[in-house]
Design a protein around this motif. Structure first.
Motif, PDB file in Angstrom:
ATOM      1  N   LEU A 379      -0.578   1.024  12.712  1.00  0.00           N
ATOM      2  CA  LEU A 379       0.265   0.629  11.608  1.00  0.00           C
ATOM      3  C   LEU A 379      -0.553   0.197  10.397  1.00  0.00           C
ATOM      4  O   LEU A 379      -0.211   0.293   9.490  1.00  0.00           O
ATOM      5  N   VAL A 380      -1.333  -0.924  10.750  1.00  0.00           N
ATOM      6  CA  VAL A 380      -2.205  -1.679   9.651  1.00  0.00           C
ATOM      7  C   VAL A 380      -2.952  -0.637   8.928  1.00  0.00           C
ATOM      8  O   VAL A 380      -2.803  -0.652   7.570  1.00  0.00           O
ATOM      9  N   LEU A 381      -3.749   0.183   9.669  1.00  0.00           N
ATOM     10  CA  LEU A 381      -4.580   1.062   8.982  1.00  0.00           C
ATOM     11  C   LEU A 381      -3.760   2.065   8.199  1.00  0.00           C
ATOM     12  O   LEU A 381      -4.142   2.442   6.949  1.00  0.00           O
ATOM     13  N   PHE A 382      -2.495   2.744   8.835  1.00  0.00           N
ATOM     14  CA  PHE A 382      -1.794   3.547   7.954  1.00  0.00           C
ATOM     15  C   PHE A 382      -1.270   2.913   6.864  1.00  0.00           C
ATOM     16  O   PHE A 382      -1.461   3.668   5.563  1.00  0.00           O
ATOM     17  N   ALA A 383      -0.662   1.684   6.827  1.00  0.00           N
ATOM     18  CA  ALA A 383      -0.126   1.025   5.647  1.00  0.00           C
ATOM     19  C   ALA A 383      -1.170   0.590   4.586  1.00  0.00           C
ATOM     20  O   ALA A 383      -0.908   0.885   3.351  1.00  0.00           O
ATOM     21  N   TRP A 384      -2.403   0.331   5.037  1.00  0.00           N
ATOM     22  CA  TRP A 384      -3.534   0.069   4.019  1.00  0.00           C
ATOM     23  C   TRP A 384      -3.689   1.091   3.271  1.00  0.00           C
ATOM     24  O   TRP A 384      -4.109   1.307   1.914  1.00  0.00           O
ATOM     25  N   VAL A 385      -3.999   2.367   3.869  1.00  0.00           N
ATOM     26  CA  VAL A 385      -4.533   3.356   3.238  1.00  0.00           C
ATOM     27  C   VAL A 385      -3.283   3.915   2.371  1.00  0.00           C
ATOM     28  O   VAL A 385      -3.539   4.377   1.162  1.00  0.00           O
ATOM     29  N   ARG A 386      -1.869   3.665   2.735  1.00  0.00           N
ATOM     30  CA  ARG A 386      -0.852   4.124   1.784  1.00  0.00           C
ATOM     31  C   ARG A 386      -0.925   3.497   0.671  1.00  0.00           C
ATOM     32  O   ARG A 386      -0.676   4.091  -0.536  1.00  0.00           O
ATOM     33  N   VAL A 387      -1.248   2.015   0.483  1.00  0.00           N
ATOM     34  CA  VAL A 387      -1.303   1.256  -0.411  1.00  0.00           C
ATOM     35  C   VAL A 387      -2.399   1.747  -1.580  1.00  0.00           C
ATOM     36  O   VAL A 387      -2.444   1.869  -2.843  1.00  0.00           O
ATOM     37  N   LEU A 388      -3.761   1.940  -0.763  1.00  0.00           N
ATOM     38  CA  LEU A 388      -5.030   2.216  -1.555  1.00  0.00           C
ATOM     39  C   LEU A 388      -4.695   3.660  -2.461  1.00  0.00           C
ATOM     40  O   LEU A 388      -5.450   3.675  -3.489  1.00  0.00           O
ATOM     41  N   ARG A 389      -4.041   4.515  -1.627  1.00  0.00           N
ATOM     42  CA  ARG A 389      -3.802   6.000  -2.249  1.00  0.00           C
ATOM     43  C   ARG A 389      -2.526   6.060  -3.256  1.00  0.00           C
ATOM     44  O   ARG A 389      -2.582   6.913  -3.972  1.00  0.00           O
ATOM     45  N   SER A 390      -2.048   4.739  -3.223  1.00  0.00           N
ATOM     46  CA  SER A 390      -0.807   5.124  -4.166  1.00  0.00           C
ATOM     47  C   SER A 390      -1.197   4.777  -5.730  1.00  0.00           C
ATOM     48  O   SER A 390      -1.897   3.724  -5.911  1.00  0.00           O
ATOM     49  N   ASN A 391      -0.868   5.725  -6.461  1.00  0.00           N
ATOM     50  CA  ASN A 391      -1.179   5.577  -8.159  1.00  0.00           C
ATOM     51  C   ASN A 391      -0.197   4.564  -8.499  1.00  0.00           C
ATOM     52  O   ASN A 391      -0.687   3.963  -9.568  1.00  0.00           O
ATOM     53  N   ALA A 392       0.936   4.138  -8.232  1.00  0.00           N
ATOM     54  CA  ALA A 392       1.747   3.193  -8.563  1.00  0.00           C
ATOM     55  C   ALA A 392       1.357   1.758  -8.518  1.00  0.00           C
ATOM     56  O   ALA A 392       1.859   1.004  -8.945  1.00  0.00           O
ATOM     57  N   ILE A 431       0.997 -11.087  10.094  1.00  0.00           N
ATOM     58  CA  ILE A 431       0.192 -10.475   9.057  1.00  0.00           C
ATOM     59  C   ILE A 431       0.362  -9.046   8.868  1.00  0.00           C
ATOM     60  O   ILE A 431       0.417  -8.136   7.774  1.00  0.00           O
ATOM     61  N   SER A 432       0.298  -8.438  10.122  1.00  0.00           N
ATOM     62  CA  SER A 432       0.531  -6.927  10.317  1.00  0.00           C
ATOM     63  C   SER A 432       2.058  -6.382   9.871  1.00  0.00           C
ATOM     64  O   SER A 432       1.930  -5.572   8.978  1.00  0.00           O
ATOM     65  N   GLY A 433       3.079  -7.268  10.212  1.00  0.00           N
ATOM     66  CA  GLY A 433       4.264  -7.066   9.588  1.00  0.00           C
ATOM     67  C   GLY A 433       4.384  -6.844   8.072  1.00  0.00           C
ATOM     68  O   GLY A 433       4.998  -6.247   7.421  1.00  0.00           O
ATOM     69  N   ALA A 434       3.803  -7.975   7.483  1.00  0.00           N
ATOM     70  CA  ALA A 434       3.703  -8.236   6.172  1.00  0.00           C
ATOM     71  C   ALA A 434       3.029  -7.254   5.274  1.00  0.00           C
ATOM     72  O   ALA A 434       3.632  -6.580   4.378  1.00  0.00           O
ATOM     73  N   LEU A 435       2.152  -6.840   5.956  1.00  0.00           N
ATOM     74  CA  LEU A 435       1.390  -5.394   5.330  1.00  0.00           C
ATOM     75  C   LEU A 435       2.201  -4.139   5.174  1.00  0.00           C
ATOM     76  O   LEU A 435       2.381  -3.415   4.217  1.00  0.00           O
ATOM     77  N   ILE A 436       2.828  -3.726   6.335  1.00  0.00           N
ATOM     78  CA  ILE A 436       3.739  -2.875   6.657  1.00  0.00           C
ATOM     79  C   ILE A 436       4.863  -2.974   5.565  1.00  0.00           C
ATOM     80  O   ILE A 436       5.048  -2.053   4.852  1.00  0.00           O
ATOM     81  N   GLY A 437       5.422  -4.220   5.514  1.00  0.00           N
ATOM     82  CA  GLY A 437       6.608  -4.338   4.506  1.00  0.00           C
ATOM     83  C   GLY A 437       6.001  -4.076   3.108  1.00  0.00           C
ATOM     84  O   GLY A 437       6.970  -3.530   2.405  1.00  0.00           O
ATOM     85  N   PHE A 438       5.139  -4.541   2.708  1.00  0.00           N
ATOM     86  CA  PHE A 438       4.400  -4.321   1.427  1.00  0.00           C
ATOM     87  C   PHE A 438       4.090  -3.018   1.087  1.00  0.00           C
ATOM     88  O   PHE A 438       4.490  -2.342  -0.018  1.00  0.00           O
ATOM     89  N   ALA A 439       3.743  -2.223   2.093  1.00  0.00           N
ATOM     90  CA  ALA A 439       3.192  -1.004   1.651  1.00  0.00           C
ATOM     91  C   ALA A 439       4.196  -0.125   1.641  1.00  0.00           C
ATOM     92  O   ALA A 439       4.345   0.819   0.768  1.00  0.00           O
ATOM     93  N   TYR A 440       5.470  -0.460   2.103  1.00  0.00           N
ATOM     94  CA  TYR A 440       6.777   0.528   2.044  1.00  0.00           C
ATOM     95  C   TYR A 440       7.620  -0.262   0.998  1.00  0.00           C
ATOM     96  O   TYR A 440       8.827   0.305   0.804  1.00  0.00           O
TER      97      TYR A 440
END
Length: 779
Positions: A379-392, A431-440
């Motif tokens: 989930l961390v890897l998925f969320a991190w990629v989501r944030v990095l790829r986001s143009n917003a 830390i993992s939960g916080a990153l998922i929350g931030f990613a979404y």
């Protein structure tokens, strides 16, 4: 109805921010909480504090009306996948071979249903609380400052010792705010990586840059002292990643040449330090320890040994999938321990963990359990990629996500290669939960339904969450107080204060019944029985009455320990010791009961040589020669170099007045097996016991040649040297023994006697070394 509920929740909306700070306080306490007292159970105390504050934070979250939003937040379905971990643990618990340890274990261990529920809730609450860039910065700052506080504290401890930290627990300079010595190394690795990332990718003031350089240097020096291979590997790998990314970012897209200014020297330098320590670490660490006198040894089963245990227990498809149950590795270990382990210095360690956290889960909860532990990492890897790829997302937001992603990946990989303490696993969940929350946090949220059914769903979910977390917190606190009072009771018992020990045990058991406090209660009663048995009081009636009462208490406590944990051999040993004492004072039937109970203990723990040796002593005391020989043979079969058993054999020969015959037998044995150090030691000990120290020297020397760290051979050889006027050689041996056994007061006393020309054993209060039941040096 919904309007009334909305108004009610609105009144408490101010609790949301308060709950977040309470949650952060729980994280800080989980990282650095310590009380400088011998009775404080470090990890249990941290878990109890975190559980309590987490429960308060959950209540504040619900009271603020945030539960409605949480149930409809974007990414909740993804975050909810972490709940598969406690679900798998619950299934494994249902089919467990020992449910008595599956929920709480023996001390809230990671591999328990309690802990994975706590971790999952911590994950979900971090998902709910830390969704904005501001809250992410706050979380990162709080964690980083906590780590720096731990590093500064340890620097003071290592450099100044008890001069600056006068409390008794800090006499050991490896005692730290985090947990185990290697746990400290892991958080220093995060300090290193976060410092590198800030220095390479984030603009800052000159003062902040200097502060980060200092933090980086401090972390690396402490890592050199700790010298943990897993940390060097992880930090080195992550530093290279940082260096590569930093170089690519600095290098213009149209550049075709090489520019030295584009090279990220700082992360490359850190990676180089890691490589140097991986290659020359032992030599460098030894040099550092000459300046900073710190010693720490942490032992755990190897990967190969763990797999050997797993193969012996996962004998069916169901066991392979769900294992033998949560927190059952300890039982797996004692019943399937490889024979070679008993020949090592760590033969008497009952490991309840495997090679790593994930491997422990694989052994106890099977393939499904091990895979479930990888869910947060995925989930961390998925969320991190989501944030990095986001143009917003702005650059600063991507940087914050990267800080958390690096720390989370680092910690989860640490769990793959090491047995991390509970607080670091909890930090990984947070830390993992916080990153998922931030990613979404930018995801479109479902509209918050106002129907009566949705409100019922919100209330039901709130009650379940609060009830579960509240119950967990109460149980954690009960176990904490039970552990505190048990430790205080044992301290009082060791100091001879029986009354205070009993009072503490009563308090411990009123908080929570555990195998530890039940066995401690039995030990207290057994100690009183021993004192009464040796009493010279003339009031025999009073003595008999008190002895009977303590006997009943000891038996009841031991039996309760057995009933609580039927697969824990220590309860059977506790009960057998009571019957053993009764046998020694000729109570009818006690000998048979002691024999039966020792056999029951051996059935539960068939690989421990202490049990058959104790049986041999029982049989010898009752003049059963055949059973004595069978039991001592069993002990030496399990551990051929078992010094206590060899001592017992020598003492039997002395009792039987057959030392010359025993010497001839030992001489024949060394001829047939000249490469076995323990046989040479036995021959030397026989000579020494027979007042032939000159003859004892050669076989003892041979034992040390075959096994250079044979401490008890060094001990008796030193005494033999000294008796033969070879004081310099004797002193050299005991100086080495003092180095390797710094807490052995007898070694210090004998060395002092030798250095001042006194008889070696002057002032030694116990029996002559060759006449004792246990060896002079634990080995």
């Amino acid at each position: 109805m919904q309007e009334k509920m909305s108004a009610l929740f609105g009144r408490f909306s101010r609790f949301a921010n308060t709950g977040q700070w309470i949650y952060l306080a729980g994280i800080v306490l989980a990282i650095v909480l310590i009380i400088p007292a011998a009775w404080f159970p470090l990890q249990v105390g941290k878990i109890a504090a975190f559980s309590t504050l987490l429960a308060v934070a959950v209540i504040a979250f619900v009271a603020a009306g945030s539960m409605r939003g949480l149930l409809y937040k974007g990414g909740l379905k993804i975050a909810s996948l972490v709940l598969l971990l406690p679900i798998v643990y619950a299934l494994s618990y249902w089919f467990s071979t020992d449910r008595t340890v599956g929920i709480y274990g023996t001390g809230l261990e990671v591999d328990t249903l309690f802990f994975v529920i706590l971790g999952a809730v911590a994950f979900v609450m971090a998902f709910g609380y830390f969704r904005s860039a501001r809250s992410m910065r706050t979380l990162i700052s709080v964690v980083f400052i906590s780590f720096i506080a731990a590093a500064v504290f340890q620097t003071i401890a290592v450099v100044f010792g008890q001069t600056a930290l006068p409390w008794a627990p800090f006499a050991d300079r490896t005692v730290n705010l985090v947990g185990k010595w290697n746990d400290l190394g892991l958080i220093l690795g995060i300090v290193t990586l976060w410092s590198l990332m800030r220095l390479e990718w984030s603009p800052m003031s000159r003062a902040m840059r200097i502060a980060l350089y200092v933090a980086l240097a401090l972390a690396l020096v402490l890592l050199g002292i700790i010298h943990f291979t897993v940390v060097w590997l992880l930090v080195g790998a992550f530093s290279l990643v940082i260096a590569v990314v930093a170089y690519l970012v600095r290098r213009p897209s149209d550049s075709t040449g090489f520019n030295i200014r584009q090279v990220p020297f700082i992360p490359l330098g850190v990676a180089a330090v890691c490589i140097v320590f991986l290659i020359f670490g032992t030599m460098l660490n030894t040099s550092l320890l000459k300046v900073f006198p710190v010693t720490s040894v942490e032992v755990r089963p190897s990967y190969d040994t763990t797999m050997e245990i797993v193969r012996a227990t996962h004998t069916s498809p169901s066991r392979a999938l769900l294992g033998t149950g949560p927190d059952t590795f300890g039982q797996m270990w004692i019943t399937n321990k490889p024979a070679g382990v008993n020949q090592s210095d760590f033969w008497n360690l009952d490991f309840n963990v495997a090679y790593s956290t994930i491997m422990t889960a694989f052994a106890g909860v099977g393939i499904l359990g091990a895979l479930a532990w990888f869910i947060p990492l995925i989930l961390v890897l998925f969320a991190w990629v989501r944030v990095l790829r986001s143009n917003a997302r702005e650059h600063n937001e991507k940087f914050l996500a990267s800080l958390l992603a690096f720390a989370a990946i680092y910690l989860w990989l640490g769990a793959v290669f090491y047995v991390m303490s509970q607080n670091l696993i909890l930090l990984a969940f947070v830390i993992s939960g916080a990153l998922i929350g931030f990613a979404y946090s930018f995801a479109d949220e479902h509209p918050v339904h106002r129907s009566r059914l949705s409100m019922i769903w919100v209330i039901a979910a709130s009650l379940v969450l609060v009830g579960a977390v509240g119950w967990n917190a109460v149980q954690a606190d009960r176990i904490f107080f039970s552990s505190v009072y048990t430790n205080k009771a044992l301290i009082a018992l060791n100091s001879g204060d029986m009354q205070q020990a009993s009072a503490y045990i009563t308090k411990s058991q009123s908080a929570f019944y555990t195998g530890d406090n039940l066995r401690a209660a039995a030990s207290i009663s057994l100690t009183r029985m021993q004192a009464l048995a040796q009493s010279t009081s003339t009031d025999q009636t009073a003595l008999q009455t008190e002895f009977t009462a303590e006997t009943q208490k000891a038996i009841a406590s031991s039996q309760a320990a057995i009933n609580l944990h039927p697969l824990d051999y220590r309860g059977y040993i506790s009960l057998a010791q009571v019957y053993h004492l009764l046998s020694s004072v000729k109570v009818t039937g006690a000998y048979q009961l002691a024999e039966q109970t020792y056999i029951a203990a051996a059935n539960v723990n068939p690989t421990n040589p202490i049990i058959p040796l104790t049986v041999a002593r029982l049989e010898s005391e009752n003049n059963n020669t055949a059973n004595t020989q069978a039991a001592i043979t069993r002990a030496l079969t399990l551990k051929s170099n078992y010094t206590d058993a060899i001592l017992f054999v020598v003492q039997l020969n002395v009792t039987n007045k057959d030392i010359p015959g025993a010497i001839k037998a030992a001489q024949a044995a060394v001829q047939s097996a000249p490469g076995v150090a323990s046989i040479w030691f036995e021959l030397g000990l026989l000579y020494y016991t027979n007042n032939e120290p000159a003859n004892a020297i050669e076989p003892l020397e041979q034992a040390i040649k075959l096994q250079s760290d044979y401490a008890n051979a060094q001990y008796f050889l030193g005494l033999a040297y000294y008796d033969q006027k070879r004081a310099p050689e004797a002193i050299a041996l005991f100086q080495n023994l003092q180095t390797t056994n710094p807490d052995n007061a007898e070694v210090k006393l004998i060395l002092s006697n030798m250095q001042t020309g006194k008889p070696a054993l002057t002032g030694v209060q116990t029996a002559a070394p060759e006449d004792r039941q246990t060896a002079p040096i634990s080995q």
